[in-house]
Every structure is written in structure tokens, then in C-alpha cells.
Design a protein around this motif. Structure first.
Motif, PDB file in Angstrom:
ATOM      1  N   MET A 165      48.400   2.997  32.394  1.00  0.00           N
ATOM      2  CA  MET A 165      48.669   3.645  33.678  1.00  0.00           C
ATOM      3  C   MET A 165      49.115   4.298  33.821  1.00  0.00           C
ATOM      4  SD  MET A 165      44.971   3.667  33.617  1.00  0.00           S
ATOM      5  CE  MET A 165      44.607   4.957  35.199  1.00  0.00           C
ATOM      6  N   ARG A 166      50.369   3.865  34.188  1.00  0.00           N
ATOM      7  CA  ARG A 166      51.392   4.910  34.361  1.00  0.00           C
ATOM      8  C   ARG A 166      51.987   5.426  34.111  1.00  0.00           C
ATOM      9  NH1 ARG A 166      56.236   1.310  32.734  1.00  0.00           N
ATOM     10  NH2 ARG A 166      54.358  -0.761  33.063  1.00  0.00           N
ATOM     11  N   LEU A 167      51.817   5.329  32.460  1.00  0.00           N
ATOM     12  CA  LEU A 167      52.128   6.724  32.045  1.00  0.00           C
ATOM     13  C   LEU A 167      51.472   7.979  31.633  1.00  0.00           C
ATOM     14  CD1 LEU A 167      53.911   8.345  29.851  1.00  0.00           C
ATOM     15  CD2 LEU A 167      52.951   6.945  27.920  1.00  0.00           C
ATOM     16  N   SER A 168      49.968   7.691  32.191  1.00  0.00           N
ATOM     17  CA  SER A 168      49.256   8.214  32.301  1.00  0.00           C
ATOM     18  C   SER A 168      48.938   9.555  33.565  1.00  0.00           C
ATOM     19  CB  SER A 168      47.834   8.212  32.362  1.00  0.00           C
ATOM     20  OG  SER A 168      47.107   7.557  31.454  1.00  0.00           O
ATOM     21  N   HIS A 169      49.383   8.412  34.304  1.00  0.00           N
ATOM     22  CA  HIS A 169      50.223   9.801  35.757  1.00  0.00           C
ATOM     23  C   HIS A 169      51.252  10.631  35.765  1.00  0.00           C
ATOM     24  CE1 HIS A 169      47.552   7.671  38.766  1.00  0.00           C
ATOM     25  NE2 HIS A 169      48.292   5.659  37.959  1.00  0.00           N
ATOM     26  N   ASP A 170      52.067  10.838  34.664  1.00  0.00           N
ATOM     27  CA  ASP A 170      53.269  11.732  34.729  1.00  0.00           C
ATOM     28  C   ASP A 170      52.094  12.316  33.669  1.00  0.00           C
ATOM     29  OD1 ASP A 170      55.289   9.950  35.427  1.00  0.00           O
ATOM     30  OD2 ASP A 170      56.023   8.612  34.323  1.00  0.00           O
ATOM     31  N   LEU A 171      50.840  12.427  33.100  1.00  0.00           N
ATOM     32  CA  LEU A 171      50.753  13.384  32.040  1.00  0.00           C
ATOM     33  C   LEU A 171      49.335  13.975  32.658  1.00  0.00           C
ATOM     34  CD1 LEU A 171      50.173  11.205  29.221  1.00  0.00           C
ATOM     35  CD2 LEU A 171      52.702  12.453  29.979  1.00  0.00           C
ATOM     36  N   ARG A 172      49.478  15.489  32.209  1.00  0.00           N
ATOM     37  CA  ARG A 172      48.759  16.297  32.982  1.00  0.00           C
ATOM     38  C   ARG A 172      47.720  16.619  32.004  1.00  0.00           C
ATOM     39  NH1 ARG A 172      50.981  20.765  35.917  1.00  0.00           N
ATOM     40  NH2 ARG A 172      52.499  20.392  35.164  1.00  0.00           N
ATOM     41  N   CYS A 173      46.474  16.831  33.412  1.00  0.00           N
ATOM     42  CA  CYS A 173      44.908  17.120  31.946  1.00  0.00           C
ATOM     43  C   CYS A 173      45.223  18.246  32.150  1.00  0.00           C
ATOM     44  CB  CYS A 173      43.989  16.922  33.127  1.00  0.00           C
ATOM     45  SG  CYS A 173      42.169  17.037  32.656  1.00  0.00           S
ATOM     46  N   LEU A 174      45.075  18.820  30.197  1.00  0.00           N
ATOM     47  CA  LEU A 174      45.179  19.719  30.238  1.00  0.00           C
ATOM     48  C   LEU A 174      44.023  21.284  30.162  1.00  0.00           C
ATOM     49  CD1 LEU A 174      46.323  19.691  26.778  1.00  0.00           C
ATOM     50  CD2 LEU A 174      47.867  19.608  28.748  1.00  0.00           C
ATOM     51  N   VAL A 175      42.705  20.273  31.426  1.00  0.00           N
ATOM     52  CA  VAL A 175      41.526  20.838  31.515  1.00  0.00           C
ATOM     53  C   VAL A 175      41.346  20.939  32.908  1.00  0.00           C
ATOM     54  CG1 VAL A 175      38.531  20.655  31.759  1.00  0.00           C
ATOM     55  CG2 VAL A 175      40.101  20.016  29.398  1.00  0.00           C
ATOM     56  N   CYS A 176      41.755  20.205  33.868  1.00  0.00           N
ATOM     57  CA  CYS A 176      41.906  20.102  35.726  1.00  0.00           C
ATOM     58  C   CYS A 176      43.553  20.830  35.589  1.00  0.00           C
ATOM     59  CB  CYS A 176      41.861  18.801  36.249  1.00  0.00           C
ATOM     60  SG  CYS A 176      40.496  17.562  35.459  1.00  0.00           S
ATOM     61  N   GLN A 177      44.360  20.581  35.452  1.00  0.00           N
ATOM     62  CA  GLN A 177      45.586  21.541  35.641  1.00  0.00           C
ATOM     63  C   GLN A 177      46.264  20.638  36.381  1.00  0.00           C
ATOM     64  OE1 GLN A 177      45.551  25.273  35.180  1.00  0.00           O
ATOM     65  NE2 GLN A 177      44.669  25.129  32.485  1.00  0.00           N
ATOM     66  N   ASN A 178      45.990  20.278  37.457  1.00  0.00           N
ATOM     67  CA  ASN A 178      46.079  19.632  39.100  1.00  0.00           C
ATOM     68  C   ASN A 178      46.066  18.539  38.884  1.00  0.00           C
ATOM     69  OD1 ASN A 178      43.270  19.892  39.060  1.00  0.00           O
ATOM     70  ND2 ASN A 178      43.142  20.366  40.952  1.00  0.00           N
ATOM     71  N   GLN A 179      45.744  17.396  37.328  1.00  0.00           N
ATOM     72  CA  GLN A 179      45.677  16.167  38.229  1.00  0.00           C
ATOM     73  C   GLN A 179      45.649  15.764  36.874  1.00  0.00           C
ATOM     74  OE1 GLN A 179      40.739  16.199  38.063  1.00  0.00           O
ATOM     75  NE2 GLN A 179      41.333  15.129  40.151  1.00  0.00           N
ATOM     76  N   SER A 180      46.433  14.128  37.024  1.00  0.00           N
ATOM     77  CA  SER A 180      46.995  13.563  36.019  1.00  0.00           C
ATOM     78  C   SER A 180      45.830  13.058  35.368  1.00  0.00           C
ATOM     79  CB  SER A 180      47.995  12.608  36.082  1.00  0.00           C
ATOM     80  OG  SER A 180      47.032  11.088  37.195  1.00  0.00           O
ATOM     81  N   ILE A 181      46.241  13.001  33.732  1.00  0.00           N
ATOM     82  CA  ILE A 181      45.189  11.486  33.123  1.00  0.00           C
ATOM     83  C   ILE A 181      44.451  10.517  33.410  1.00  0.00           C
ATOM     84  CG2 ILE A 181      45.619  13.136  30.910  1.00  0.00           C
ATOM     85  CD1 ILE A 181      46.792  10.868  29.115  1.00  0.00           C
ATOM     86  N   ALA A 182      45.753   9.877  34.280  1.00  0.00           N
ATOM     87  CA  ALA A 182      44.955   8.920  35.271  1.00  0.00           C
ATOM     88  C   ALA A 182      43.609   9.394  36.226  1.00  0.00           C
ATOM     89  CB  ALA A 182      46.412   8.190  35.959  1.00  0.00           C
ATOM     90  N   GLU A 183      43.697  10.228  36.852  1.00  0.00           N
ATOM     91  CA  GLU A 183      42.562  10.933  37.371  1.00  0.00           C
ATOM     92  C   GLU A 183      41.692  11.134  37.150  1.00  0.00           C
ATOM     93  OE1 GLU A 183      45.600  12.997  39.392  1.00  0.00           O
ATOM     94  OE2 GLU A 183      46.204  11.729  40.697  1.00  0.00           O
ATOM     95  N   SER A 184      42.000  12.111  36.119  1.00  0.00           N
ATOM     96  CA  SER A 184      41.228  12.958  35.504  1.00  0.00           C
ATOM     97  C   SER A 184      40.024  12.181  35.135  1.00  0.00           C
ATOM     98  CB  SER A 184      41.421  13.709  35.268  1.00  0.00           C
ATOM     99  OG  SER A 184      40.565  14.341  34.683  1.00  0.00           O
TER     100      SER A 184
END
Length: 158
Positions: free
Chosen positions: A35-54
Motif C-alpha cells: 500500500m505504501r508503494l501503491s500510493h506512489d504509483l498512478r492508476c493508468l485508467v483513472c490518471q488522477n488516483q493512485s493504484i492504492a485509491e483506485s
């Protein structure tokens, strides 16, 4: 844009299975790292959310890939390198400063400087502009309006 379309086309078969619930590890330390690393990675679909939030299927798949990489014994830098190699710098919320991202880093500052320069130029030019003189009729009407003695015109009644 073509690169993103190609990535999306290649991920469609994977995305069909990614919508399923993410397998959560029994190890809380591992899940915290994911989850810590996921907050630093962008969701390629949402683009305005991290993969942790999406909750997009691709974000779920990316979290699963991060988890699998950690389970394989890789550290955070190796996981990030793996994802950047697959998806490009766009997957990072904070892309590195290099030639291909130069405009991304310097663009906002350049736009701000250009806008301030244009505004200064326009204001200096505006000060030098001399308004056309009023005709005698316009001058008389303005004086009457300022004095409050002007008759209401047809335009103001309608």
C-alpha cells in the motif's frame, strides 16, 4: 497518446481477470509495503488516483503485480523499475527529471513566465494607448449623466 492506446489494448485481456478481488496476503507487513508503494504509483485508467485509491481493474492488477514482486523478494526500487519498464514513466506520480520529461518539469514555470511577460507587455501597451476624444455631443451627454440632468433614453426604458 499512441503509446497509451497500445498499452490499453495490450492490457484488455489482462483487465478481464483483474476485476476480481485482490488476493490479500496474511502478512500485514507485506500489505503495508504494497500500500505504501501503491500510493506512489498512478492508476493508468483513472490518471488522477493512485493504484492504492483506485478500484479500476487495472489498478487491482497493478497492486497484485506489486505484491507478487515483493513476494519474489524484490525491493521497492526493483518493483518500480519493473513497472516503469512495462508502463513507462507515466505510472509514477513523480516522474524522473530527464530529457523526455523536461517539458513536464519546466513547462509550468515557462508558461508562468510567458504569461507574466505577455501581461506586462499588454499593460505597458495599454498605458500608451490614447483614447479617442469625445465628440461635442458625447461630451454633453456625459456631462448631463454626471450631473444627473440627463433624460432617460429609449434604450434604458426597454
Amino acid at each position: 497518446m499512441r503509446r497509451l492506446a497500445l498499452v490499453a489494448a495490450l492490457l484488455l485481456p489482462v483487465a478481464g481477470h483483474a476485476g476480481e478481488a485482490a488476493p490479500v496476503s496474511d502478512d500485514p507487513a507485506l500489505e503495508e509495503r504494497v500500500m505504501r508503494l501503491s500510493h506512489d504509483l498512478r492508476c493508468l485508467v483513472c490518471q488522477n488516483q493512485s493504484i492504492a485509491e483506485s478500484n479500476a481493474p487495472l489498478a487491482v492488477d497493478l497492486r497484485n503485480q506489486v505484491r507478487e514482486q515483493f513476494l519474489a523478494g524484490k525491493d521497492e526500487a526493483a518493483v518500480v523499475d519493473y513497472l516503469v519498464a512495462r508502463y513507462g514513466d507515466f505510472v509514477l506520480y513523480l516522474p524522473p527529471f530527464k530529457g523526455t520529461t523536461l517539458l513536464l518539469w519546466l513547462g509550468p514555470g515557462l508558461l508562468l513566465i510567458a504569461g507574466a511577460g505577455w501581461l506586462g507587455w499588454r499593460l505597458r501597451r495599454r498605458v500608451r494607448e490614447v483614447p479617442p476624444p469625445l465628440s461635442a455631443e458625447e461630451h454633453a451627454r456625459a456631462t448631463a449623466l454626471l450631473d444627473g440632468t440627463a433624460k432617460p433614453s429609449q434604450e434604458s426604458r426597454s
